[in-house]
Design an enzyme around this catalytic site. Structure first.
Site, PDB file in Angstrom:
ATOM      1  N   LYS A 496      -3.480  -7.817  -1.306  1.00  0.00           N
ATOM      2  CA  LYS A 496      -4.499  -6.824  -1.650  1.00  0.00           C
ATOM      3  C   LYS A 496      -3.820  -5.485  -1.903  1.00  0.00           C
ATOM      4  O   LYS A 496      -2.629  -5.308  -1.597  1.00  0.00           O
ATOM      5  CB  LYS A 496      -5.474  -6.698  -0.479  1.00  0.00           C
ATOM      6  N   ARG A 594     -16.074  -5.626  12.046  1.00  0.00           N
ATOM      7  CA  ARG A 594     -16.110  -5.370  10.600  1.00  0.00           C
ATOM      8  C   ARG A 594     -16.831  -6.559   9.972  1.00  0.00           C
ATOM      9  O   ARG A 594     -17.801  -7.031  10.528  1.00  0.00           O
ATOM     10  CB  ARG A 594     -14.672  -5.201  10.081  1.00  0.00           C
ATOM     11  N   HIS A 623     -10.484 -11.929  12.476  1.00  0.00           N
ATOM     12  CA  HIS A 623      -9.453 -10.906  12.285  1.00  0.00           C
ATOM     13  C   HIS A 623      -9.328 -10.100  13.572  1.00  0.00           C
ATOM     14  O   HIS A 623     -10.332  -9.806  14.222  1.00  0.00           O
ATOM     15  CB  HIS A 623      -9.859 -10.005  11.110  1.00  0.00           C
ATOM     16  N   ARG A 680      -2.189 -15.142   8.022  1.00  0.00           N
ATOM     17  CA  ARG A 680      -2.346 -14.242   6.864  1.00  0.00           C
ATOM     18  C   ARG A 680      -1.362 -13.084   6.990  1.00  0.00           C
ATOM     19  O   ARG A 680      -1.633 -12.106   7.661  1.00  0.00           O
ATOM     20  CB  ARG A 680      -3.774 -13.695   6.807  1.00  0.00           C
ATOM     21  N   CYS A 771       4.384  20.085  -3.942  1.00  0.00           N
ATOM     22  CA  CYS A 771       3.436  20.321  -5.027  1.00  0.00           C
ATOM     23  C   CYS A 771       2.937  18.981  -5.586  1.00  0.00           C
ATOM     24  O   CYS A 771       3.364  17.923  -5.148  1.00  0.00           O
ATOM     25  CB  CYS A 771       4.092  21.108  -6.155  1.00  0.00           C
ATOM     26  N   MET A 772       2.078  19.056  -6.591  1.00  0.00           N
ATOM     27  CA  MET A 772       1.540  17.823  -7.161  1.00  0.00           C
ATOM     28  C   MET A 772       2.664  16.965  -7.770  1.00  0.00           C
ATOM     29  O   MET A 772       2.697  15.756  -7.574  1.00  0.00           O
ATOM     30  CB  MET A 772       0.499  18.154  -8.223  1.00  0.00           C
TER      31      MET A 772
HETATM   32  C1  LIG Z   1      -4.896  -6.879   5.364  1.00  0.00           C
HETATM   33  C2  LIG Z   1      -5.303  -8.072   6.039  1.00  0.00           C
HETATM   34  C3  LIG Z   1      -4.349  -8.950   6.590  1.00  0.00           C
HETATM   35  C4  LIG Z   1      -2.882  -8.661   6.619  1.00  0.00           C
HETATM   36  O1  LIG Z   1      -2.610  -7.687   7.580  1.00  0.00           O
HETATM   37  P1  LIG Z   1      -1.138  -7.183   7.919  1.00  0.00           P
HETATM   38  O2  LIG Z   1      -1.281  -6.425   9.168  1.00  0.00           O
HETATM   39  O3  LIG Z   1      -0.744  -6.321   6.781  1.00  0.00           O
HETATM   40  O4  LIG Z   1      -0.276  -8.374   8.036  1.00  0.00           O
HETATM   41  C5  LIG Z   1      -4.803 -10.128   7.122  1.00  0.00           C
HETATM   42  N1  LIG Z   1      -6.127 -10.432   7.148  1.00  0.00           N
HETATM   43  C6  LIG Z   1      -7.060  -9.605   6.652  1.00  0.00           C
HETATM   44  C7  LIG Z   1      -8.483  -9.993   6.716  1.00  0.00           C
HETATM   45  C8  LIG Z   1      -6.690  -8.394   6.096  1.00  0.00           C
HETATM   46  O5  LIG Z   1      -7.619  -7.584   5.592  1.00  0.00           O
END
Ligand SMILES: *Cc1c(COP(=O)(O)O)cnc(C)c1O
Length: 833
Positions: A496, A594, A623, A680, A771-772
């Protein structure tokens, strides 16, 4: 591996054994002493135009060769080192190759043609390899020596052996034919006469076809439909001759359309079986490649590979990265990189690229061509003439090979600029001082001469600020995590947010090719669409899905995370419409607070999903919120326990999604019980640690570096205010470097007056407000610094490093934020070292 003795070798090559014991085993054969030898290697001393292997016989002995084949007039070298004397060492090598070939069980496919042989071979191997054990010649080993060495390396057990054969002179082909003894043949094309130096296309055709004069009755030849291949010529082939494009018994290409850089969608029709549409990793602008691909497809088809398998394998086919890659710098310069191999036809193809840029300054960097024998002079001269015809404005030659090119170019285009360099690094330095945004630069030279390095350097020079991403290191980090989770747990890589700033498409393309992850994950459907459009075919899990995304999700075979019955219904309706099954993962909120349903709502949601016929529950996920924090481990354990209970409850109701996943980087590293059946990974792939506790659990490499170059250097007396808001006054005579990077690029403004960069490995503090587009650093203590020098902003490069975690800490944020807020304006540059 060979299984011969010196006496047998002597008999095969019709030589005389002098000194040494005939019973010594011979396991391998080499013609080059530079790399040393394995045990029982026989050295063959070859004599070329500018090279005599006999000079290296002593070296071969020292480096452990067991014997040498030498010319009969050669005076004996070391006592105790066996010599086999022959009339012609090249023919002796070829006899050994022929002997080894005859001991092989499998069938031999021989490929020849004027260009595209290596791609055809690679493509054939990919497709045939999906069904059979296939071997091929390494690289583009296709000369008199190359073919012999390829054959000698063949494993006798393979089902098919794909061998490339190239000739540079009349009369050479029968030697190759005698060695290969092909069962099947591919004639890719018959090239342009003046580029091959054979006189006429007719002669080229006659010479090339000699490779197929002894095909067995059950064999066949694939050739293009080309007027030069007359019936009279083809009548010399003793077996079935298929001509691509006209023979209805072969698969045909009914559509070819570009769908992005290096991607095409093609429609393949198989006789009596129907039409398949597939996306391939091949640029649609690649001249002549369609014919080459169809040769490979037809070969596989004729050898019994089913259309489905052919298509699946072709979709995986990835021609080497740096083959005719056209790269556009952000300042508008184009670089055409074709350093895969350099032979007359491919040089010609490369020069055609200039036609596409009529208004640009044309720079041609040429390192010459090898293995041309007596055609050397002629072929190089032709290149000079062609470069003149293409209005090249600046010809840069490297090394001695292109001498005739220079002369021809000067004669035909006296007004143009020219420069000559000893080697690649000299040339690179010069180009760095010359190249600008109005240029189109074509780089062509033998891969062996490191021409690809020029291109690497270019990429950095055209943009001041570059974010380097070392792909093999990312792969290595993933492998480190895979070792941590073991072979039974699957690996999803979160890409992502542009793969945390590294560019999701480039990362996914590389990793898909390397085959190291099972799944990719993204936050939004739009990210997944982009991945599919650029040819990523792997599984992709989309975290946040909305009912209006259902059409795309089903059409592109994405996997959806589902946390509402509305989403389930939308997906099911859409799947029904498209006659497909949609795969879903259920999401449970076990404490993150979440997305996801609460544990007690999972069963009803699962049952709703189950009630739709065309939905499949492939996974269930949760998560963690504090997996990186040891003081909160009891909370994480509670989350794991809740997730475990939800899984058990579903199992009691006969719902058992195969993919159960919870852990991200911190969980993977710190909580073994959280691995379930998939993990993940995100941040860890980039070598960053979510917390110190994670750092203690796993060791990673840093694959990224943000670099810029000093734009200007100025000296200020004591007491001078610098930059906006006068927030810094010099406290001594101060030398300041102005860097072309600012908060727009992602260098956070809050680092003003507190961060630092590395100039030549030395700390240079950031002074005044960022600066920018600009940042000032104090280089008083780095007197050697010059305008144009590289500066490390953060990451690791050339042995110097500034940890991204350190930068994040200075301004009270996390490394994630530093990484993923790098601006799109910054050039990403992928390195493969
Ligand atoms: C971003 C994300 C991850 C990965 O997290 P890291 O800490 O970067 O390894 C895994 N699962 C979900 C749902 C996420 O949004």
């Amino acid at each position: 591996m060979l299984n011969l003795t010196l006496s047998e070798v002597t008999r095969i090559v019709d030589g005389q054994l002098q000194q040494g014991d005939g019973s010594i085993p011979v396991r391998a054969i080499e013609t080059d002493t530079r790399l040393g030898f394995r045990q029982n290697t026989l050295f063959v001393a070859l004599k070329g135009e500018n090279y005599d292997g006999h000079r290296f016989v002593n070296d071969a002995c020292k480096k452990g060769a067991c014997a040498a084949i030498v010319h009969q007039d050669m005076t004996p070298a070391h006592a105790g080192f066996a010599l086999i004397r022959v009339k012609n060492t090249l023919r002796a090598l070829q006899e050994l190759a022929r002997h080894h070939r005859e001991s092989c069980q499998g069938k031999f496919i021989a490929i020849t043609g004027s260009n595209g042989k290596t791609i055809a071979k690679d493509c054939c191997m990919t497709i045939l390899g999906s069904r059979y054990h296939v071997q091929g010649s390494p690289g583009s080993y296709n000369s008199q020596v190359g073919v012999a060495l390829s054959l000698l390396r063949i494993d006798p057990e393979a089902d098919f052996n794909v061998i490339e054969a190239g000739i540079s002179q009349i009369g050479e082909m029968p030697y190759l034919e005698r060695m290969i003894q092909p069962d099947y043949g591919l004639l890719i094309n018959v090239g342009v006469a003046h580029f091959e130096g054979f006189g006429s296309r007719q002669i080229i055709a006659v010479e090339k076809l000699k490779l197929f004069h002894n095909l067995p009755p059950e064999g066949w030849l694939l050739a293009p439909t080309d007027a030069v291949l007359t019936q009279a010529l083809l009548a010399k082939i003793p077996t079935r001759c298929y001509q691509l494009g006209t023979d209805l018994a072969l698969p045909s290409l009914t559509g070819w359309e570009g769908i992005g850089t290096n991607r095409s969608r093609l429609a393949l029709h198989f006789p009596q079986k129907g039409t398949w549409t597939i996306d391939v990793h091949i640029d649609s602008s690649w001249q002549g490649v369609t014919g080459t691909v169809m040769m490979a497809v037809s070969t596989a088809y004729l050898l019994g590979v089913e259309p489905d398998t052919v298509c699946q394998a072709l979709a995986q086919f990835n021609p080497p990265l740096n083959r005719l890659e056209i790269w556009k710098s952000q300042h508008g310069a184009f670089i055409v990189n074709d350093t895969y191999n350099a032979e007359p036809i491919s040089v010609n193809t490369c020069l055609q690229v200039f036609d596409q840029y009529p208004t640009k300054r044309k720079i041609f960097i040429f390192g010459g061509m090898t293995e041309l024998g007596t055609r050397h002079e002629y072929a190089h001269r032709i290149v000079g003439e062609e470069a003149a015809r293409k209005h090249v404005d600046l010809l840069l030659t490297v090394g001695d090979l292109p001498h005739p090119t220079k002369i021809a170019f000067r004669t035909n285009r006296p007004s143009a600029q020219m420069a000559h360099f000893k080697d690649v690094s000299e040339a690179t330095n010069y180009i760095e001082s010359q190249a600008g945004s109005q240029d189109v630069i074509v780089v062509k030279g033998p891969r062996r001469a490191h021409f690809d390095r020029i291109v690497q350097r270019f990429k950095t020079l055209l943009s001041n600020t570059v974010f380097y991403i070392n792909l093999p290191r990312i792969k290595q980090n993933i492998i480190t995590f895979k070792e941590h989770i073991g072979p039974d747990v699957k690996m999803l890589l979160m890409i992502k947010a542009l793969a945390y700033g590294a560019d999701a498409i480039a990362i996914a393309r590389y990793l898909e090719n390397e085959n190291v992850v099972d799944y990719f994950g993204v936050a939004y459907t739009s990210e997944a669409i982009e991945l599919r459009q650029s040819g990523i075919t792997s599984n992709i899990l989309v975290m946040l899905t909305r009912p209006e995304d259902a059409e795309d999700i089903v059409r592109l075979s994405l996997t959806a995370v589902v946390f509402s019955s509305e989403m389930a219904r939308a997906l099911s309706d859409e799947a029904l419409l498209q006659h497909k099954t949609a795969r879903v993962h259920l999401k449970v909120d076990t404490g993150m607070g979440r997305l996801g349903v609460f544990p007690e709502q999972v069963l009803p949601l699962a049952q709703t999903v189950e009630s739709h016929d065309n939905l499949e529950i492939e996974g269930i996920m949760t998560h963690f919120s504090v997996a990186d924090d040891p003081s909160e481990d009891s909370f994480t354990e509670k989350q794991i326990e809740r997730f475990q209970r939800v899984i058990e409850l579903l199992q009691q109701h006969d719902i058992d999604p195969p993919l159960k996943h919870a852990a991200a980087t911190a969980g993977i590293a710190r909580h073994v019980s959280s691995h379930f059946s998939m993990v993940r990974l995100g941040l860890g792939a980039y070598g960053l640690y979510p917390s110190d506790a994670v750092k203690q659990a796993i060791t990673l490499q840093c694959p990224v570096a943000l670099m810029t170059r000093i734009a200007e250097i100025k000296n200020y007396p004591t007491g001078t205010p610098l930059s906006y808001g006068k927030r810094f006054y010099t406290s001594r005579d101060t030398r300041v470097a102005i860097l072309p990077i600012g908060y727009h690029d992602g260098l956070r403004r809050s680092l003003s007056n507190q961060g630092y960069v590395l100039v030549d490995g030395n700390k240079a503090p950031i002074v005044g407000t960022i600066c920018m587009d600009f940042t000032l650093v104090d280089i008083t203590d780095v007197p050697q610094a010059r305008v144009g020098d590289e500066v490390l902003i953060f990451g690791e490069k050339n042995g110097h490093s500034i940890r991204i975690e350190t930068v994040a800490e200075m301004i009270g944020t996390i490394s994630y934020e530093i990484l993923c807020t790098l601006s799109a304006r910054i050039q990403r540059l992928y390195v493969m070292e």
